[in-house]
Design a protein around this motif. Structure first.
Motif, PDB file in Angstrom:
ATOM      1  N   PRO A   4       0.671  -1.305  -0.083  1.00 53.81           N
ATOM      2  CA  PRO A   4      -0.126  -0.102  -0.037  1.00 53.81           C
ATOM      3  C   PRO A   4       0.850   1.351   0.008  1.00 53.81           C
ATOM      4  O   PRO A   4       2.064   1.205   0.805  1.00 53.81           O
ATOM      5  CB  PRO A   4      -0.996  -0.157   1.444  1.00 53.81           C
ATOM      6  CG  PRO A   4       0.191  -1.115   2.293  1.00 53.81           C
ATOM      7  CD  PRO A   4       0.836  -2.013   1.163  1.00 53.81           C
ATOM      8  N   THR A   5       0.537   2.268  -0.683  1.00 57.84           N
ATOM      9  CA  THR A   5       1.080   3.496  -0.947  1.00 57.84           C
ATOM     10  C   THR A   5       0.546   4.586  -0.274  1.00 57.84           C
ATOM     11  O   THR A   5       1.200   6.101  -0.148  1.00 57.84           O
ATOM     12  CB  THR A   5       1.653   3.603  -2.475  1.00 57.84           C
ATOM     13  OG1 THR A   5       0.278   3.769  -3.090  1.00 57.84           O
ATOM     14  CG2 THR A   5       2.769   2.439  -2.991  1.00 57.84           C
ATOM     15  N   VAL A   6      -0.634   4.595   0.083  1.00 59.55           N
ATOM     16  CA  VAL A   6      -1.300   5.824   0.545  1.00 59.55           C
ATOM     17  C   VAL A   6      -2.111   5.466   1.848  1.00 59.55           C
ATOM     18  O   VAL A   6      -2.632   4.340   1.965  1.00 59.55           O
ATOM     19  CB  VAL A   6      -2.487   6.345  -0.382  1.00 59.55           C
ATOM     20  CG1 VAL A   6      -1.553   6.990  -1.762  1.00 59.55           C
ATOM     21  CG2 VAL A   6      -3.439   5.453  -0.960  1.00 59.55           C
ATOM     22  N   ASN A   8      -4.840   4.443   4.499  1.00 61.80           N
ATOM     23  CA  ASN A   8      -6.114   3.502   4.480  1.00 61.80           C
ATOM     24  C   ASN A   8      -6.458   3.007   3.254  1.00 61.80           C
ATOM     25  O   ASN A   8      -7.529   2.668   2.904  1.00 61.80           O
ATOM     26  CB  ASN A   8      -7.320   4.881   4.653  1.00 61.80           C
ATOM     27  CG  ASN A   8      -7.245   5.637   6.093  1.00 61.80           C
ATOM     28  OD1 ASN A   8      -7.193   4.671   7.006  1.00 61.80           O
ATOM     29  ND2 ASN A   8      -7.488   6.856   6.006  1.00 61.80           N
ATOM     30  N   ASP A   9      -5.285   2.732   2.578  1.00 62.58           N
ATOM     31  CA  ASP A   9      -5.444   1.901   1.247  1.00 62.58           C
ATOM     32  C   ASP A   9      -5.666   0.371   1.768  1.00 62.58           C
ATOM     33  O   ASP A   9      -6.571  -0.261   1.223  1.00 62.58           O
ATOM     34  CB  ASP A   9      -4.291   1.902   0.663  1.00 62.58           C
ATOM     35  CG  ASP A   9      -4.272   1.396  -0.821  1.00 62.58           C
ATOM     36  OD1 ASP A   9      -5.370   1.108  -1.346  1.00 62.58           O
ATOM     37  OD2 ASP A   9      -3.252   0.457  -1.328  1.00 62.58           O
ATOM     38  N   ARG A  10      -5.174  -0.056   2.930  1.00 64.64           N
ATOM     39  CA  ARG A  10      -5.421  -1.469   3.360  1.00 64.64           C
ATOM     40  C   ARG A  10      -5.203  -1.487   5.021  1.00 64.64           C
ATOM     41  O   ARG A  10      -4.062  -0.977   5.465  1.00 64.64           O
ATOM     42  CB  ARG A  10      -4.522  -2.503   2.689  1.00 64.64           C
ATOM     43  CG  ARG A  10      -4.712  -3.887   2.891  1.00 64.64           C
ATOM     44  CD  ARG A  10      -3.920  -4.863   2.267  1.00 64.64           C
ATOM     45  NE  ARG A  10      -2.450  -4.524   2.088  1.00 64.64           N
ATOM     46  CZ  ARG A  10      -1.768  -4.847   1.276  1.00 64.64           C
ATOM     47  NH1 ARG A  10      -2.191  -5.467   0.202  1.00 64.64           N
ATOM     48  NH2 ARG A  10      -0.478  -4.769   1.195  1.00 64.64           N
ATOM     49  N   ARG A  11      -6.165  -2.070   5.507  1.00 63.52           N
ATOM     50  CA  ARG A  11      -5.828  -2.345   7.231  1.00 63.52           C
ATOM     51  C   ARG A  11      -5.775  -3.619   7.524  1.00 63.52           C
ATOM     52  O   ARG A  11      -6.527  -4.671   6.640  1.00 63.52           O
ATOM     53  CB  ARG A  11      -7.154  -1.585   7.562  1.00 63.52           C
ATOM     54  CG  ARG A  11      -7.184  -0.167   7.515  1.00 63.52           C
ATOM     55  CD  ARG A  11      -8.515   0.197   8.115  1.00 63.52           C
ATOM     56  NE  ARG A  11      -8.635   1.887   7.881  1.00 63.52           N
ATOM     57  CZ  ARG A  11      -9.847   2.401   8.114  1.00 63.52           C
ATOM     58  NH1 ARG A  11     -10.750   1.851   8.577  1.00 63.52           N
ATOM     59  NH2 ARG A  11      -9.695   3.731   7.866  1.00 63.52           N
ATOM     60  N   ASP A  33      -3.390   0.485  10.075  1.00 68.24           N
ATOM     61  CA  ASP A  33      -3.152   0.916   8.990  1.00 68.24           C
ATOM     62  C   ASP A  33      -1.802   0.466   8.098  1.00 68.24           C
ATOM     63  O   ASP A  33      -0.842   0.767   8.787  1.00 68.24           O
ATOM     64  CB  ASP A  33      -3.192   2.323   8.567  1.00 68.24           C
ATOM     65  CG  ASP A  33      -3.210   2.703   7.439  1.00 68.24           C
ATOM     66  OD1 ASP A  33      -2.199   2.627   6.609  1.00 68.24           O
ATOM     67  OD2 ASP A  33      -3.889   3.934   6.881  1.00 68.24           O
ATOM     68  N   GLU A  34      -1.723  -0.429   7.035  1.00 64.17           N
ATOM     69  CA  GLU A  34      -0.701  -1.096   6.589  1.00 64.17           C
ATOM     70  C   GLU A  34       0.439   0.008   5.962  1.00 64.17           C
ATOM     71  O   GLU A  34       1.766  -0.435   5.928  1.00 64.17           O
ATOM     72  CB  GLU A  34      -0.867  -2.288   5.581  1.00 64.17           C
ATOM     73  CG  GLU A  34      -1.514  -3.298   6.391  1.00 64.17           C
ATOM     74  CD  GLU A  34      -1.262  -4.573   5.499  1.00 64.17           C
ATOM     75  OE1 GLU A  34      -0.645  -4.786   4.658  1.00 64.17           O
ATOM     76  OE2 GLU A  34      -2.263  -5.442   5.983  1.00 64.17           O
ATOM     77  N   CYS A  35      -0.145   1.082   5.559  1.00 61.90           N
ATOM     78  CA  CYS A  35       0.960   1.946   4.814  1.00 61.90           C
ATOM     79  C   CYS A  35       1.327   2.731   5.945  1.00 61.90           C
ATOM     80  O   CYS A  35       2.766   2.908   5.864  1.00 61.90           O
ATOM     81  CB  CYS A  35      -0.001   2.974   4.012  1.00 61.90           C
ATOM     82  SG  CYS A  35       0.997   4.297   3.201  1.00 61.90           S
ATOM     83  N   THR A  36       0.708   3.313   7.026  1.00 67.01           N
ATOM     84  CA  THR A  36       1.515   4.311   7.839  1.00 67.01           C
ATOM     85  C   THR A  36       2.015   3.481   9.123  1.00 67.01           C
ATOM     86  O   THR A  36       2.776   4.006   9.711  1.00 67.01           O
ATOM     87  CB  THR A  36       0.542   5.264   8.230  1.00 67.01           C
ATOM     88  OG1 THR A  36      -0.638   4.571   9.086  1.00 67.01           O
ATOM     89  CG2 THR A  36       0.054   6.168   7.273  1.00 67.01           C
TER      90      THR A  36
END
Length: 59
Positions: A4-6, A8-11, A33-36
């Motif tokens: 994920p690059t943004v 809330n794209d994937r949790r 959140d997998e991105c942050t």
């Protein structure tokens, strides 16, 4: 797997459980959140049904 690059794209969801010395069990639902890598929620209780945690996300 696509990274994920943004935000809330994937949790990710996970349950952890523990049992203190008094014998009572409890569970904690963890949402990340997998991105942050930010922890979005920690919900702890002695009993947690699917409808209960779903209610935390649908208002």
């Amino acid at each position: 797997m696509v990274v994920p690059t943004v935000p809330n794209d994937r949790r990710s969801l996970d349950f952890v459980s523990d049992q203190p010395t008094d014998g009572r069990r409890f569970r904690v639902l963890i949402v990340v959140d997998e991105c942050t890598r930010e922890c979005l929620a920690l919900v702890a209780d002695t009993s947690m049904s699917g409808s209960r945690w779903l209610g935390n996300w649908t208002g």
